[in-house]
Structure formats: C-alpha cells, structure tokens
Design a protein around this motif. Structure first.
Motif, mmCIF file in Angstrom:
data_model
loop_
_atom_site.group_PDB
_atom_site.id
_atom_site.type_symbol
_atom_site.label_atom_id
_atom_site.label_comp_id
_atom_site.label_asym_id
_atom_site.label_seq_id
_atom_site.Cartn_x
_atom_site.Cartn_y
_atom_site.Cartn_z
ATOM 1 N N LYS A 14 4.764 23.257 -34.163
ATOM 2 C CA LYS A 14 5.833 23.527 -33.100
ATOM 3 C C LYS A 14 6.370 24.832 -33.579
ATOM 4 O O LYS A 14 6.795 25.841 -32.892
ATOM 5 N N GLU A 15 6.701 25.014 -34.741
ATOM 6 C CA GLU A 15 7.484 26.311 -35.362
ATOM 7 C C GLU A 15 6.477 27.413 -35.181
ATOM 8 O O GLU A 15 7.173 28.537 -34.944
ATOM 9 N N THR A 16 5.118 27.280 -35.218
ATOM 10 C CA THR A 16 4.387 28.312 -34.984
ATOM 11 C C THR A 16 4.159 28.723 -33.676
ATOM 12 O O THR A 16 4.439 29.985 -33.231
ATOM 13 N N LEU A 17 4.420 27.770 -32.730
ATOM 14 C CA LEU A 17 4.448 28.126 -31.280
ATOM 15 C C LEU A 17 5.717 28.639 -30.862
ATOM 16 O O LEU A 17 5.802 29.825 -30.256
ATOM 17 N N LYS A 18 6.796 28.121 -31.475
ATOM 18 C CA LYS A 18 8.087 28.758 -31.197
ATOM 19 C C LYS A 18 8.038 30.397 -31.734
ATOM 20 O O LYS A 18 8.441 31.208 -31.059
ATOM 21 N N ALA A 19 7.673 30.596 -32.853
ATOM 22 C CA ALA A 19 7.386 32.046 -33.521
ATOM 23 C C ALA A 19 6.521 32.686 -32.564
ATOM 24 O O ALA A 19 6.804 34.041 -32.376
ATOM 25 N N ARG A 20 5.498 32.040 -32.105
ATOM 26 C CA ARG A 20 4.608 33.040 -31.208
ATOM 27 C C ARG A 20 5.139 33.490 -29.830
ATOM 28 O O ARG A 20 5.199 34.504 -29.454
ATOM 29 N N ILE A 21 6.042 32.500 -29.427
ATOM 30 C CA ILE A 21 6.882 32.872 -28.263
ATOM 31 C C ILE A 21 7.913 33.722 -28.390
ATOM 32 O O ILE A 21 7.974 34.886 -27.643
ATOM 33 N N THR A 38 8.073 26.920 -23.049
ATOM 34 C CA THR A 38 9.110 27.784 -23.215
ATOM 35 C C THR A 38 10.286 27.238 -23.088
ATOM 36 O O THR A 38 11.143 27.349 -24.098
ATOM 37 N N TYR A 39 10.581 26.455 -22.238
ATOM 38 C CA TYR A 39 11.764 25.725 -22.068
ATOM 39 C C TYR A 39 12.246 24.630 -22.854
ATOM 40 O O TYR A 39 12.991 24.041 -22.874
ATOM 41 N N HIS A 40 10.971 24.023 -23.558
ATOM 42 C CA HIS A 40 10.931 22.954 -24.259
ATOM 43 C C HIS A 40 11.881 23.675 -25.682
ATOM 44 O O HIS A 40 12.514 22.933 -26.321
ATOM 45 N N TYR A 41 11.496 24.856 -26.132
ATOM 46 C CA TYR A 41 12.143 25.372 -27.307
ATOM 47 C C TYR A 41 13.389 26.379 -26.849
ATOM 48 O O TYR A 41 14.281 26.282 -27.805
ATOM 49 N N PHE A 42 13.412 26.666 -25.747
ATOM 50 C CA PHE A 42 14.599 27.468 -25.407
ATOM 51 C C PHE A 42 15.172 27.094 -23.901
ATOM 52 O O PHE A 42 14.466 26.939 -23.066
ATOM 53 N N SER A 43 16.455 26.768 -24.079
ATOM 54 C CA SER A 43 17.162 26.262 -22.954
ATOM 55 C C SER A 43 17.194 26.963 -21.610
ATOM 56 O O SER A 43 17.196 26.530 -20.599
#
Length: 198
Positions: free
Chosen positions: A5-12, A44-49
């Motif tokens: 999850k952290e890897t995907l968030k960083a990739r975004i 995207t919106y799972h990690y950022f509102s």
C-alpha cells in the motif's frame, strides 16, 4: 500488505509530480494521472480524499525530498561553499521545470489556505537551512557577525526575487546581472572578507 500500500501511495505521488513537472499543476487531471500509472481512480481516492489533497501531498513529498537532498549534498562543505551551493541551487539559469512548479505552487497559495500552509512550512524549513549556514559562517569567522535571521530573510527574498525574474525568458545578460548582483550582496553583507571559497 502495508508495504504494498505504501509503495502504491508513493507511486501515485511520484507519478503526480512527474506530470506536474512536465505539464504544470493546472494542466494535470486525475484521469491523466491514473492512466499514466495504469491504476483506477478508486485506487487514487482510497489514499487521497480529493485531488487537492493528492496534489498537496505530492508537492510536500517532492519539496521535502529536494530539501533533504540539498542538505545532504552540502553537509561536508565549508560555510562559503555551502553559500555558493545555496545560491546556485536557488537560481534557474535556464528554463527549469522544478522552479516553475515551485512558482505555480506559490501562486496557488495566494488564494488557497491549504496551499498556503504547505508553502509556509516549506519556506520555514528552507529558511532554517539558510540560517544554519549563516550561523555556522558567523561562528567560524567566515561571515560577518550579524543578525542571522534578518540576513536569512534578506538573502532568501533576494534569491526568490531574482529566481522569479530568471524564470521568464532567462538570457545570458540577465543571468550575468543576477549573478553579479547576488555576489555583490553576499560580499558586502554576508562574507567577512573577500573570498571565493574557504
């Protein structure tokens, strides 16, 4: 699972910055970002509102990474060398996407409290680095004994003003004028004696 999850968030966040650098903040959409990353909008919106939260998180990550990288690069240098690197780092002597990104962020901060908070935080951190360089130079006798915080404010304002000037069609003449003006200021108000490097 958490690492993925952290890897995907960083990739975004990294994907957003890459597009911002290429096209400018205002010219990038969520759809363009998700298509470039090959993920769904729901990821995207799972990690950022919302889009603004994502943009600010991406800019914050990018700007703090730049600050950390700069701090690491100058750690072993003398006070004068640190000052020279600071000046070189601040000035876009040719068209510079990173500087345009900073400038766009500052423009957004004029009318948006969330961007203003980001800008104020980053500005404070950069000013802390500049002040530390000046204080170190004062303590080791390379710089004039002065109010380090005031000198920091003056120098940062000077650098930002000239960087703004150079961000629009920098020419060899403009670049030389800016380099000469900043060198004059540093020699008169920062360095204790004429020096080019310790």
């Amino acid at each position: 699972m958490k690492e993925a999850k952290e890897t995907l968030k960083a990739r975004i966040l990294d994907g957003a910055i890459a597009l911002f650098l290429e096209k400018g903040i205002a010219n990038v959409t969520t759809r363009e970002l998700t298509e470039s990353l090959g993920i769904s909008r729901s990821h995207t919106y799972h990690y950022f509102s919302n889009w603004q939260v994502l943009c600010i998180a991406a800019l914050d990550r990018y700007m703090r990474d730049e600050l950390q990288t700069f701090s690491q690069q100058i750690a072993a240098l003398t006070s004068v060398q640190k000052m020279e690197q600071l000046i070189e780092n601040f000035l876009p002597l040719e068209p510079d996407a990173a500087w345009q990104l900073y400038s766009s962020t500052w423009q957004l901060a004029i009318h948006n409290a969330a961007y203003a908070e980001l800008v104020e935080g980053i500005t404070e951190e950069w000013s802390g680095v500049v002040c530390a360089i000046i204080e170190e130079g004062i303590n080791n006798g390379a710089f004039r004994d002065s109010d380090a915080r005031r000198t920091t404010r003056q120098l940062v304002a000077l650098l930002n003003g000239y960087a703004e000037l150079l961000s629009v069609r920098p020419t060899a003449e403009k670049c030389q004028m800016v380099e000469d003006d900043i060198a004059d200021f540093v020699q008169r108000f920062v360095y204790k004696a004429l020096c080019s490097s310790e």
